[in-house]
Design a protein around this motif. Structure first.
Motif, PDB file in Angstrom:
ATOM      1  N   GLU A   1      72.501 -15.485 -11.420  1.00 29.00           N
ATOM      2  CA  GLU A   1      70.996 -15.314 -11.445  1.00 29.00           C
ATOM      3  C   GLU A   1      70.459 -16.465 -11.475  1.00 29.00           C
ATOM      4  N   ILE A   2      70.881 -17.604 -12.268  1.00 25.90           N
ATOM      5  CA  ILE A   2      70.273 -18.889 -12.500  1.00 25.90           C
ATOM      6  C   ILE A   2      68.868 -18.683 -13.126  1.00 25.90           C
ATOM      7  N   VAL A   3      68.643 -18.016 -14.164  1.00 26.47           N
ATOM      8  CA  VAL A   3      67.634 -17.640 -14.977  1.00 26.47           C
ATOM      9  C   VAL A   3      67.636 -18.354 -16.393  1.00 26.47           C
ATOM     10  N   PRO A   4      66.457 -18.713 -16.916  1.00 25.87           N
ATOM     11  CA  PRO A   4      66.255 -19.138 -18.190  1.00 25.87           C
ATOM     12  C   PRO A   4      66.662 -18.382 -19.259  1.00 25.87           C
ATOM     13  N   PRO A   5      67.143 -18.843 -20.439  1.00 22.47           N
ATOM     14  CA  PRO A   5      67.785 -17.953 -21.418  1.00 22.47           C
ATOM     15  C   PRO A   5      66.346 -17.082 -22.036  1.00 22.47           C
ATOM     16  N   VAL A   6      66.694 -15.705 -22.479  1.00 22.62           N
ATOM     17  CA  VAL A   6      65.727 -15.177 -22.845  1.00 22.62           C
ATOM     18  C   VAL A   6      64.949 -15.413 -24.163  1.00 22.62           C
ATOM     19  N   LEU A   7      63.646 -15.333 -24.083  1.00 19.50           N
ATOM     20  CA  LEU A   7      62.868 -15.909 -25.060  1.00 19.50           C
ATOM     21  C   LEU A   7      62.232 -14.601 -25.711  1.00 19.50           C
ATOM     22  N   PHE A   8      62.583 -14.254 -26.983  1.00 14.90           N
ATOM     23  CA  PHE A   8      61.956 -13.046 -27.611  1.00 14.90           C
ATOM     24  C   PHE A   8      61.199 -13.380 -28.520  1.00 14.90           C
ATOM     25  N   ASP A   9      59.964 -13.904 -28.284  1.00 12.32           N
ATOM     26  CA  ASP A   9      59.218 -14.366 -29.325  1.00 12.32           C
ATOM     27  C   ASP A   9      57.771 -14.344 -28.731  1.00 12.32           C
ATOM     28  N   SER A  10      56.882 -14.062 -29.600  1.00 10.91           N
ATOM     29  CA  SER A  10      55.401 -13.668 -28.915  1.00 10.91           C
ATOM     30  C   SER A  10      54.379 -14.008 -29.982  1.00 10.91           C
ATOM     31  N   GLN A  11      53.301 -14.331 -29.670  1.00 12.14           N
ATOM     32  CA  GLN A  11      52.012 -14.367 -30.450  1.00 12.14           C
ATOM     33  C   GLN A  11      51.350 -13.098 -30.374  1.00 12.14           C
ATOM     34  N   GLU A  12      51.675 -12.342 -29.629  1.00 11.18           N
ATOM     35  CA  GLU A  12      50.834 -11.091 -29.550  1.00 11.18           C
ATOM     36  C   GLU A  12      51.455  -9.854 -30.452  1.00 11.18           C
ATOM     37  N   LYS A  13      50.380  -9.198 -31.118  1.00  9.30           N
ATOM     38  CA  LYS A  13      51.161  -8.172 -32.003  1.00  9.30           C
ATOM     39  C   LYS A  13      51.760  -6.905 -31.111  1.00  9.30           C
TER      40      LYS A  13
ATOM     41  N   ILE B   1      56.601  -4.063 -29.875  1.00  7.37           N
ATOM     42  CA  ILE B   1      57.909  -3.922 -28.839  1.00  7.37           C
ATOM     43  C   ILE B   1      59.082  -4.189 -29.135  1.00  7.37           C
ATOM     44  N   TYR B   2      59.361  -5.484 -29.634  1.00  7.72           N
ATOM     45  CA  TYR B   2      60.576  -5.991 -29.888  1.00  7.72           C
ATOM     46  C   TYR B   2      61.153  -5.446 -31.097  1.00  7.72           C
ATOM     47  N   ARG B   3      60.160  -5.087 -32.204  1.00  4.34           N
ATOM     48  CA  ARG B   3      60.816  -4.460 -33.372  1.00  4.34           C
ATOM     49  C   ARG B   3      61.176  -3.040 -32.717  1.00  4.34           C
ATOM     50  N   LEU B   4      60.645  -2.481 -32.022  1.00  8.37           N
ATOM     51  CA  LEU B   4      61.089  -1.074 -31.604  1.00  8.37           C
ATOM     52  C   LEU B   4      62.200  -1.090 -30.671  1.00  8.37           C
ATOM     53  N   ALA B   5      62.698  -2.099 -29.932  1.00  6.50           N
ATOM     54  CA  ALA B   5      63.809  -2.345 -29.213  1.00  6.50           C
ATOM     55  C   ALA B   5      64.864  -2.605 -30.324  1.00  6.50           C
ATOM     56  N   GLN B   6      64.764  -3.455 -31.355  1.00  3.32           N
ATOM     57  CA  GLN B   6      65.544  -3.716 -32.336  1.00  3.32           C
ATOM     58  C   GLN B   6      65.995  -2.623 -33.166  1.00  3.32           C
ATOM     59  N   ARG B   7      65.049  -1.616 -33.522  1.00  2.00           N
ATOM     60  CA  ARG B   7      65.538  -0.369 -34.051  1.00  2.00           C
ATOM     61  C   ARG B   7      66.363   0.730 -33.192  1.00  2.00           C
ATOM     62  N   ALA B   8      66.033   0.633 -31.810  1.00  3.59           N
ATOM     63  CA  ALA B   8      66.461   1.861 -31.157  1.00  3.59           C
ATOM     64  C   ALA B   8      68.037   1.168 -30.737  1.00  3.59           C
ATOM     65  N   ALA B   9      68.309   0.013 -30.630  1.00  3.28           N
ATOM     66  CA  ALA B   9      69.550  -0.575 -30.206  1.00  3.28           C
ATOM     67  C   ALA B   9      70.664  -0.152 -30.790  1.00  3.28           C
ATOM     68  N   PRO B  10      70.882   0.024 -32.003  1.00  2.00           N
ATOM     69  CA  PRO B  10      72.186   0.436 -32.785  1.00  2.00           C
ATOM     70  C   PRO B  10      72.283   2.115 -32.670  1.00  2.00           C
ATOM     71  N   SER B  11      71.236   2.792 -32.096  1.00  2.00           N
ATOM     72  CA  SER B  11      71.589   4.174 -31.785  1.00  2.00           C
ATOM     73  C   SER B  11      72.049   4.455 -30.494  1.00  2.00           C
ATOM     74  N   GLU B  12      72.464   5.713 -30.202  1.00  7.00           N
ATOM     75  CA  GLU B  12      72.986   5.982 -28.630  1.00  7.00           C
ATOM     76  C   GLU B  12      71.876   6.756 -27.955  1.00  7.00           C
TER      77      GLU B  12
ATOM     78  N   ARG C   1      48.927 -10.234 -22.311  1.00  8.20           N
ATOM     79  CA  ARG C   1      49.560 -11.147 -23.354  1.00  8.20           C
ATOM     80  C   ARG C   1      49.224 -12.569 -23.127  1.00  8.20           C
ATOM     81  N   ARG C   2      47.912 -12.949 -22.866  1.00  8.72           N
ATOM     82  CA  ARG C   2      47.682 -14.399 -22.495  1.00  8.72           C
ATOM     83  C   ARG C   2      48.098 -15.436 -23.450  1.00  8.72           C
ATOM     84  N   GLY C   3      48.181 -14.969 -24.739  1.00  9.17           N
ATOM     85  CA  GLY C   3      48.434 -15.732 -25.791  1.00  9.17           C
ATOM     86  C   GLY C   3      49.820 -16.474 -25.895  1.00  9.17           C
ATOM     87  N   ASP C   4      50.799 -15.532 -25.051  1.00  9.76           N
ATOM     88  CA  ASP C   4      52.136 -16.118 -24.715  1.00  9.76           C
ATOM     89  C   ASP C   4      52.290 -16.919 -23.702  1.00  9.76           C
ATOM     90  N   ILE C   5      51.466 -17.026 -22.655  1.00  8.02           N
ATOM     91  CA  ILE C   5      51.673 -17.830 -21.207  1.00  8.02           C
ATOM     92  C   ILE C   5      51.997 -19.131 -21.628  1.00  8.02           C
TER      93      ILE C   5
END
Length: 461
Positions: free
Chosen positions: A134-146, A151-162, A315-319
């Motif tokens: 795929e030759i894509v850059p590594p994932v960046l899970f960091d944001s200035q936007e609340k 969203i990242y917190r929700l994903a982290q909480r959902a991940a361990p479940s089925e 999410r312009r603050g992340d651009i």
């Protein structure tokens, strides 16, 4: 693992099956070479235990028939002391290991642990090869936007479940990347992450891709095939653009979500699958369910945990940070680590609306790095449509309607903007009021000019 025992002694089957079940594996039995081939055709077997002296049959000949039939799982030989030389010969032919009779359960356990490590390693290699391709850059899970932090917190909480996770949002917002992150944070992280692109195949081929098929099920089905549900066993399946799933397959997917059961195409035998479903779409599934274009019961089954990925212009603050991240990745690949963005260029990137979202930003950064003449990327190095979305004056001012710019630059900016937001070239041509051939011709001319510019730059260097 699913383990096939091929032996003509009933006591071997009984003792080995008990040991395997105690270890959490699922045993299958065959007492002859022909019976073993039937079992292998009917079931997805992970490893085979094969007796060298199989009644009147030679175990090595059975091994050759297994390989000739296209079965590539590890084979472990059962052998007595008198046939160790044959076991060594089998090892030279590609047998994974051999176990001496009589054996104890601990020998079986240790052998299967080695098999498990080999299977996990092969799965990891396939996943890494996919990532490299795929030759894509590594994932960046960091944001200035609340909103993104939530969203990242929700994903982290959902991940361990089925729980099934439905990721919503426009194309190019990073839904696939987020699904991979959820899988990597789950207890299934060391198992496969398998992607099914729902719009890419016809109904018949998509059903086979997902569930598998048997030989002769349809024209072109020349051999049995195990689908993505089987290949993702123990891991996760990501259904990309699930809103495009045909109605007939929606019913079968609903049954799988409810009962974890399915049948291969052309087969009546019911099978079970141990996979977690992750899905994504840029459609409004709830509205489509209300209009009858998507099964309402399937929508509610999928919508256990929903995550909405916002477009990049929300999410312009992340651009600027994302642009720098993409730049570092491509600069390293191109051996141009000294390249950077000017402050005016970063400001211009932040002002543009990015109809193609993260995918478009990624492509623009790569283009700028190729075309810039020195170590600093300026506003004029940006594509016309990105310049057009900025503000400013002067000789290097970004494009704007009514400004001192060539008509072809304005046209190019508009065409690129429409293509970025359209689902296909055909739709883009329809929006622009031209036929698809004309659109291809205009794009081809622009790409040719860019290639000439790159060649001239390389010659000058």
């Amino acid at each position: 693992m699913k383990v096939l025992i091929i032996d003509d002694e009933i006591n071997i089957h009984k003792t080995t099956s008990i040991a395997l079940r105690t270890m959490g594996h699922e045993p299958y039995s065959a007492y002859s070479g022909s019976q073993s081939l039937s079992k292998l055709d009917e079931n997805r077997i992970d490893v085979v235990f094969l007796d060298l002296r199989l009644g009147s049959e030679n175990g090595l000949e059975v091994y050759d028939r297994i390989r000739a039939a296209g079965h590539e799982m590890p084979v472990i030989i059962f052998t007595g002391f008198s046939s160790i030389s044959s076991a060594i010969e089998a090892t030279k032919k590609g047998v994974f290991d051999y176990v001496l009779k009589p054996f104890v359960p601990e020998q079986i356990r240790q052998t299967l642990e080695r098999v498990g490590k080999q299977i996990a390693l092969k799965s990891k290699v396939v996943e890494l090869e996919s990532q490299v391709s795929e030759i894509v850059p590594p994932v960046l899970f960091d944001s200035q936007e609340k909103s993104m932090q939530q969203i990242y917190r929700l994903a982290q909480r959902a991940a361990p479940s089925e729980a099934t996770v439905l990721i919503l949002g426009p194309s190019g917002t990073g839904k696939t990347v987020l699904a991979k992150q959820i899988h990597s944070l789950s207890p299934r992280a060391d198992k496969p992450f398998v992607v099914v692109h729902c719009p890419s195949l016809s109904k018949e081929l998509l059903e086979s891709e997902l569930f598998g098929h048997v030989k002769g099920a349809f024209t072109g089905a020349v051999k049995d095939t195990w689908g993505k549900i089987d290949s993702a066993d123990g891991g996760s399946i990501f259904l990309d653009e699930i809103g495009e799933l045909p109605m007939e397959i929606q019913a079968k997917l609903l049954r799988f979500l409810q009962e974890r059961q399915y049948e291969r195409v052309g087969e009546t035998k019911t099978r079970t699958g141990n996979v977690r479903i992750l899905a994504a779409t840029n459609n409004d599934l709830q509205a489509e369910a209300q209009d009858g274009r998507f099964r309402e019961d399937l929508f509610y089954r999928l919508n256990v945990i929903s995550i909405h990925m916002p477009p990049l212009n929300e999410r312009r603050g992340d651009i600027p940070k994302l642009a720098q991240h993409f730049l570092q990745h491509h600069a390293k690949q191109m051996a141009r680590p000294q390249c950077r963005f000017s402050e005016d260029c970063l400001a211009a990137l932040a002002r543009y609306d990015w109809p193609g979202n993260l995918r478009e930003l990624h492509n623009v950064v790569e283009r700028c790095l190729i075309l810039c003449d020195d170590g600093c990327i300026e506003v004029q190095d940006l594509p016309p449509e990105v310049q057009l979305g900025s503000n400013g004056d002067g000789p290097n001012a970004p494009l704007k309607i009514g400004g001192p710019f060539k008509l072809e630059d304005i046209e190019e900016a508009h065409i690129n903007g429409v293509i970025a937001s359209a689902k296909s070239y055909q739709q883009a041509a329809r929006i622009l009021g031209i036929n698809k051939t004309t659109l291809y011709r205009k794009r081809k001319r622009k790409l040719s000019l860019e290639r000439e510019h790159i060649s001239e730059t390389e010659f000058a260097i």
